[in-house]
Enzyme design. Structure first.
Site, short mmCIF file in Angstrom:
data_model
loop_
_atom_site.label_atom_id
_atom_site.label_comp_id
_atom_site.label_asym_id
_atom_site.label_seq_id
_atom_site.Cartn_x
_atom_site.Cartn_y
_atom_site.Cartn_z
CG HIS D 95 -1.82 1.01 1.41
ND1 HIS D 95 -2.53 1.80 0.43
CD2 HIS D 95 -1.79 2.20 2.44
CE1 HIS D 95 -2.99 2.78 0.73
NE2 HIS D 95 -2.71 3.18 2.03
CG HIS D 97 -1.48 7.62 0.69
ND1 HIS D 97 -2.03 8.29 1.58
CD2 HIS D 97 -1.78 6.29 1.24
CE1 HIS D 97 -2.58 7.76 2.16
NE2 HIS D 97 -2.34 6.27 2.30
CG ASP D 120 5.42 -4.43 -21.03
OD1 ASP D 120 5.21 -5.23 -21.87
OD2 ASP D 120 6.28 -3.36 -21.36
CG HIS D 169 -7.00 5.35 1.20
ND1 HIS D 169 -7.60 4.49 2.45
CD2 HIS D 169 -5.95 5.33 1.56
CE1 HIS D 169 -6.58 4.38 3.23
NE2 HIS D 169 -5.49 4.60 2.57
CE1 TYR D 227 -2.09 -13.81 -16.92
CE2 TYR D 227 -2.04 -14.75 -14.73
CZ TYR D 227 -1.52 -13.76 -15.43
OH TYR D 227 -0.47 -13.13 -15.23
#
Lengths: 233, 233, 233, 233
Positions: D95, D97, D120, D169, D227
């Site tokens: 996480h 900012h 990419d 956020h 995938y």
């Protein structure tokens, strides 16, 4: 220039692009060519910039066959080779994803010649290629990128416009030597940045007068025998 | 100040512009003048900033003839000389292609006085010259640039507006000393940057009130005998 | 905290603003107050950041009379003093011309609370003062700046909105300690920058929901006895 | 990977985000998981980056109970845990900012896939969550943030879109390892920045063709068994 010297020059051009902030992560590669022997020297794939030496630079022939080396060449090699075969005057090719040049490539907008900083190095706007077609995205993709560049430059002198924007991708830049190609890559990025802010400030602004552009370009590039000798210097 | 001290001061002003990020590649030059002897000291052409010493600085007379030296002066010398001859109060001239000041020069938009940062150093908007005409682009080009600057400043006090934007090119800045000219170049760039973003944020914003502008400018520049003594300090 | 410790903390806050890129040239000053003795400690005027020591910090009383010292206090002292007298909870004041906060001050636009980064430190938008009037620009100018700040904050809790934009000038920021005021100055700049780009990207965006804003602000500031205890924590 | 090695890798990912300029002040945290033991290692709360060691990294179980340690885990731990429980293929969560990703989160605008730099690493646009509701802002807030992320990603492969923007956020990013998650966080920021400027330059630009996007994404991610094996490589 010997192949050893060329490897050193190519190494330094690769490191220049990193030092100048033009290459994030591994998004970049520089190469050079020795026209006498037809050998192209390029950054290896997947070697850290921090530990890379001139001996790590990979030599190949213009047809892509390997001259030496245990390391694999950059995955963008085929684009470089197409440019060396098409543009006989160039001695080095550099690919980056530098921020503002890439922004223009993504926006599909050519970089206009809005000032003498641009004209000192590029004698006119920097064009954008078309998007590659679906049928060009297979094994031939990297070479097809080079072919799209050559197509987009048709009718222009590659030494007068030593850069192109690949649509949705980023810039390829070239020059007589690895050192001058690296400088062109740096100037291109700054010109793209200034063009962006100039157009937002004054959406009606157009390219500087042709005579002013030529005055600047041919001051720095007047020794070239291939163009411009009849123009105002 | 002796010529030796002036050479040291001019060297430092050149290095200041590089350290402050105002000069990319070789797009910049600083000079200073000793009014007593009429000698102008300027950066040599084509010497690396990394190894440049004060002894490399080139001294010439106001008419451009060489006083000393094996090195060639900056190719922008003639612009500097025109400014020294026209503006008697100035002791140093600096040319950069700093990003945002160049953006305004390319957009042909004056930098408005939108805040006290600007007013602390520049008592009003920074004007833009006209483009040079085709007949000014020959041998006389560099001097003609200086003449266009003088023309654009007509009716203003060059010590109150110690900077100009050359259309399609970039800023020239000056000051009483090389140190103050280098500071003016730095402040100009930051004011240009802030003006750009201020106007995009609020397109209706106009210059700060004249009284506030003068309050700030003459607080820092009130000792000058040539202007402003009758104004609010 | 002793006056010696306060001088050290004020020195560090001044150096923090320089290190964080909030202060160009000499456009900044930080101070702190010892409420017990009523002494305010502030950066001296005209001392280089490179050589500044805690002993250079100047102590004055809340009425502006000098406690000690051969050095003159920052020319912005009177603004700081007005804020210390008006806002009893604050322990430090910092003034910068940081780029994006100054851009909002120049545009006369409050910084809206567009995200939790903002809400972690400022419980709502950052207001802008009015321009000072011509009659406030004389000797009383610096104190009048403080008075305009107090006027603009009327009806708000200065600890919940620990920053203000002085119209056409730049930000003043405060906090419980020099360390927290310096952090507030850094966060303010980043929030101003992000707000600018957020609004350009989506001109219709409004402030985050009040409940989300309060959730973030009072998580970090919930120990304060002076406000917010009845709100959601 | 042993827990000791994981702690070292998590430490390095935390330091990477600071070095890359993605984390201002304390606005960031990185974690990693050892799927064999079900242990999650995360940055401690309130320890300075300058002195942080791998031993400071806190290990917890997937249900949040503490395995070891005197230090408290990052206050964002519960968001990380929700993501590890929902997305079985991921080995690390980060996480930040970071400026431009946060700008998109604040503007409630997904980051479109405008170029190959984006393709990419991210196989399509980066979505934005809804704002959390008032009833989610209490003790459950941090976990609710994770749940809103999972909700916003519904119907997409978290390994093909290894990032999300939390409304108002900032970004959460993930990857197979702490090293790859940190790289994803860096690339995300640059792609957000380039997307912002691309759209301002050409408001009509749309995502690059799907085939070009897939060509780039699956070149770098083709070894994944989960995938894309049937698509053009």
């Amino acid at each position: 220039m010997s192949i050893l010297d060329l490897k050193q020059a190519v190494l330094e051009a690769n490191l220049d692009t990193v030092r100048d902030g033009l290459v994030m992560a591994t998004f970049g590669n520089a190469s050079g060519i020795d026209r006498a022997s037809g050998q192209v020297v390029i950054k290896p794939s997947g070697v850290s910039y921090d530990t890379m030496t001139s001996e790590d630079m990979v030599a190949v022939r213009l047809d892509g066959t390997r001259v030496d080396h245990h390391l694999r060449p950059s995955s963008d090699l085929d684009t470089h080779l197409v440019l060396y075969r098409a543009f006989e005057g160039i001695g080095s090719v550099i690919h980056t994803h530098s921020t503002y040049a890439t922004i223009y490539a993504q926006a599909l907008v050519p970089i206009p010649c809005l000032g003498t900083t641009h004209a000192d190095y590029f004698c006119g706007e920097i064009p954008v290629t078309r998007y590659l077609r679906a049928d060009e995205l297979g094994e031939h993709y990297v070479a097809a990128t080079g072919e799209a560049i050559v197509e987009a430059l048709k009718g222009r002198d590659p030494m007068a416009i030593p850069a192109i924007l690949v649509a949705g991708h980023g810039p390829f830049v070239w020059g007589a030597t690895p050192k001058s190609a690296a400088l062109n890559a740096l100037i291109l990025e700054e010109c793209a940045r200034m063009a962006w802010f100039t157009r937002q400030l004054n959406p009606d602004i157009t390219a500087i007068p042709d005579a002013l552009r030529d005055r600047h370009f041919f001051r720095k590039h007047g020794n070239s025998a291939t163009y411009g000798q009849e123009k105002v210097v």
